[in-house]
Design a protein around this motif. Structure first.
Motif, PDB file in Angstrom:
ATOM      1  N   UNK A  41       0.856  -1.186   0.000  1.00  0.00           N
ATOM      2  CA  UNK A  41       0.000   0.000   0.000  1.00  0.00           C
ATOM      3  C   UNK A  41       0.894   1.238   0.000  1.00  0.00           C
ATOM      4  N   UNK A  42       0.338   2.356  -0.435  1.00  0.00           N
ATOM      5  CA  UNK A  42       1.057   3.625  -0.412  1.00  0.00           C
ATOM      6  C   UNK A  42       0.384   4.517   0.616  1.00  0.00           C
ATOM      7  N   UNK A  43       1.176   4.993   1.575  1.00  0.00           N
ATOM      8  CA  UNK A  43       0.657   5.830   2.654  1.00  0.00           C
ATOM      9  C   UNK A  43       1.187   7.254   2.488  1.00  0.00           C
ATOM     10  N   UNK A  62       4.217   0.565   2.072  1.00  0.00           N
ATOM     11  CA  UNK A  62       4.103  -0.403   3.157  1.00  0.00           C
ATOM     12  C   UNK A  62       3.897  -1.790   2.554  1.00  0.00           C
ATOM     13  N   UNK A  63       4.727  -2.747   2.981  1.00  0.00           N
ATOM     14  CA  UNK A  63       4.583  -4.135   2.561  1.00  0.00           C
ATOM     15  C   UNK A  63       3.852  -4.877   3.671  1.00  0.00           C
ATOM     16  N   UNK A  64       2.579  -5.180   3.459  1.00  0.00           N
ATOM     17  CA  UNK A  64       1.769  -5.887   4.446  1.00  0.00           C
ATOM     18  C   UNK A  64       1.877  -7.398   4.323  1.00  0.00           C
ATOM     19  N   UNK A  65       2.649  -7.877   3.350  1.00  0.00           N
ATOM     20  CA  UNK A  65       2.720  -9.312   3.081  1.00  0.00           C
ATOM     21  C   UNK A  65       3.804 -10.035   3.858  1.00  0.00           C
ATOM     22  N   UNK A  67       6.093 -11.873   2.318  1.00  0.00           N
ATOM     23  CA  UNK A  67       7.238 -11.990   1.417  1.00  0.00           C
ATOM     24  C   UNK A  67       7.792 -10.601   1.113  1.00  0.00           C
ATOM     25  N   UNK A  68       9.096 -10.502   0.850  1.00  0.00           N
ATOM     26  CA  UNK A  68       9.676  -9.251   0.395  1.00  0.00           C
ATOM     27  C   UNK A  68       9.037  -8.871  -0.941  1.00  0.00           C
ATOM     28  N   UNK A  69       8.925  -7.571  -1.214  1.00  0.00           N
ATOM     29  CA  UNK A  69       8.427  -7.093  -2.499  1.00  0.00           C
ATOM     30  C   UNK A  69       9.460  -6.135  -3.086  1.00  0.00           C
ATOM     31  N   UNK A  70       9.538  -6.101  -4.409  1.00  0.00           N
ATOM     32  CA  UNK A  70      10.485  -5.214  -5.079  1.00  0.00           C
ATOM     33  C   UNK A  70       9.751  -4.318  -6.061  1.00  0.00           C
ATOM     34  N   UNK A  71       9.832  -3.014  -5.819  1.00  0.00           N
ATOM     35  CA  UNK A  71       9.295  -2.011  -6.731  1.00  0.00           C
ATOM     36  C   UNK A  71      10.365  -1.778  -7.790  1.00  0.00           C
ATOM     37  N   UNK A 105      13.671  -2.956  -2.737  1.00  0.00           N
ATOM     38  CA  UNK A 105      13.108  -4.140  -2.106  1.00  0.00           C
ATOM     39  C   UNK A 105      12.642  -3.754  -0.707  1.00  0.00           C
ATOM     40  N   UNK A 106      11.392  -4.079  -0.426  1.00  0.00           N
ATOM     41  CA  UNK A 106      10.796  -3.765   0.872  1.00  0.00           C
ATOM     42  C   UNK A 106      10.572  -5.080   1.597  1.00  0.00           C
ATOM     43  N   UNK A 107      11.178  -5.247   2.774  1.00  0.00           N
ATOM     44  CA  UNK A 107      11.039  -6.525   3.480  1.00  0.00           C
ATOM     45  C   UNK A 107       9.593  -6.804   3.898  1.00  0.00           C
ATOM     46  N   UNK A 108       9.294  -8.072   4.115  1.00  0.00           N
ATOM     47  CA  UNK A 108       7.973  -8.473   4.590  1.00  0.00           C
ATOM     48  C   UNK A 108       7.629  -7.668   5.838  1.00  0.00           C
ATOM     49  N   UNK A 109       6.424  -7.135   5.876  1.00  0.00           N
ATOM     50  CA  UNK A 109       5.914  -6.331   6.996  1.00  0.00           C
ATOM     51  C   UNK A 109       6.783  -5.098   7.275  1.00  0.00           C
ATOM     52  N   UNK A 110       7.482  -4.621   6.220  1.00  0.00           N
ATOM     53  CA  UNK A 110       8.343  -3.447   6.370  1.00  0.00           C
ATOM     54  C   UNK A 110       7.814  -2.264   5.586  1.00  0.00           C
ATOM     55  N   UNK A 111       8.563  -1.174   5.645  1.00  0.00           N
ATOM     56  CA  UNK A 111       8.191   0.066   4.967  1.00  0.00           C
ATOM     57  C   UNK A 111       9.395   0.667   4.266  1.00  0.00           C
ATOM     58  N   UNK A 112       9.121   1.400   3.208  1.00  0.00           N
ATOM     59  CA  UNK A 112      10.132   2.200   2.526  1.00  0.00           C
ATOM     60  C   UNK A 112       9.643   3.634   2.561  1.00  0.00           C
ATOM     61  N   UNK A 113      10.419   4.509   3.196  1.00  0.00           N
ATOM     62  CA  UNK A 113      10.063   5.921   3.299  1.00  0.00           C
ATOM     63  C   UNK A 113      10.693   6.673   2.132  1.00  0.00           C
TER      64      UNK A 113
END
Length: 183
Positions: A41-43, A62-65, A67-71, A105-113
């Motif tokens: 999600x984007x906050x 915000x990565x709510x999953x 698994x890691x996600x990569x934008x 790459x945003x870790x699982x349950x992590x955030x990228x500011x």
């Protein structure tokens, strides 16, 4: 005849049990992972207002999953030239902005500011002004080809007035310590 009827009922029950267990196995064996964009999600997204040229986008991904996600990219009707940027130090310790190779790459349950002076979305070659109060639609693209669409308000912001050395995004090597790019 009684045995024949019993055998037929037993055969029908066995066939039904096999059919139902086959359905259950299909759901239980489903090992597909959800799309990365579905777990992100984007906050508080926003863009810096500008008359022309280039600007930057900010917010928190915000990565709510689990698994890691990569934008890997971003698109917007506001510009055909968008990049994901990071802040790095050059050989002399000066902080410079550059395109983030491979994406974020945003870790699982992590955030990228994404913030002024830090990582951000760069919009270049803007064909028109982005006025305060307007909205810009944007789409994040993930490494699994999934997407996340959001709308970012445009705001006045006086900070982070860095410039690329030479005015071009590729001219980072000789940038003075206070220079990176305008966002």
């Amino acid at each position: 005849m009684k045995n024949s009827l019993t055998l037929r009922i037993a055969a029908l029950c066995a066939a039904a049990a096999v059919t139902l267990s086959g359905c259950a196995a299909t759901g239980a064996d489903d090992t597909s992972t959800p799309a990365q964009g579905a777990s992100a999600t984007m906050k508080d997204p926003w863009l810096k207002a500008v008359d022309d040229g280039m600007t930057a986008g900010f917010g928190t991904i915000v990565n709510n999953g689990d698994q890691d996600v990569t934008v890997t990219a971003v698109t917007s009707p506001a510009s055909d030239d968008l990049e994901l940027h990071e802040t790095v130090a050059n050989e002399s310790g000066a902080m410079l902005m550059r395109e983030k190779t491979g994406g974020f790459t945003i870790p699982a349950h992590g955030e990228l500011h994404l913030e002024p002076g830090g990582s951000h979305i760069m919009l270049m070659d803007l064909p028109k002004a982005l006025a305060p109060g307007s909205e810009v639609s944007m789409t994040l693209q993930f490494s699994d080809q999934s997407t996340l669409e959001f709308s970012a308000p445009v705001k006045d912001f006086a900070g982070a007035n860095e410039n690329y050395h030479g005015g071009e995004p590729g001219d980072l090597d000789d940038a003075p310590a206070e220079s990176t790019h305008d966002h």
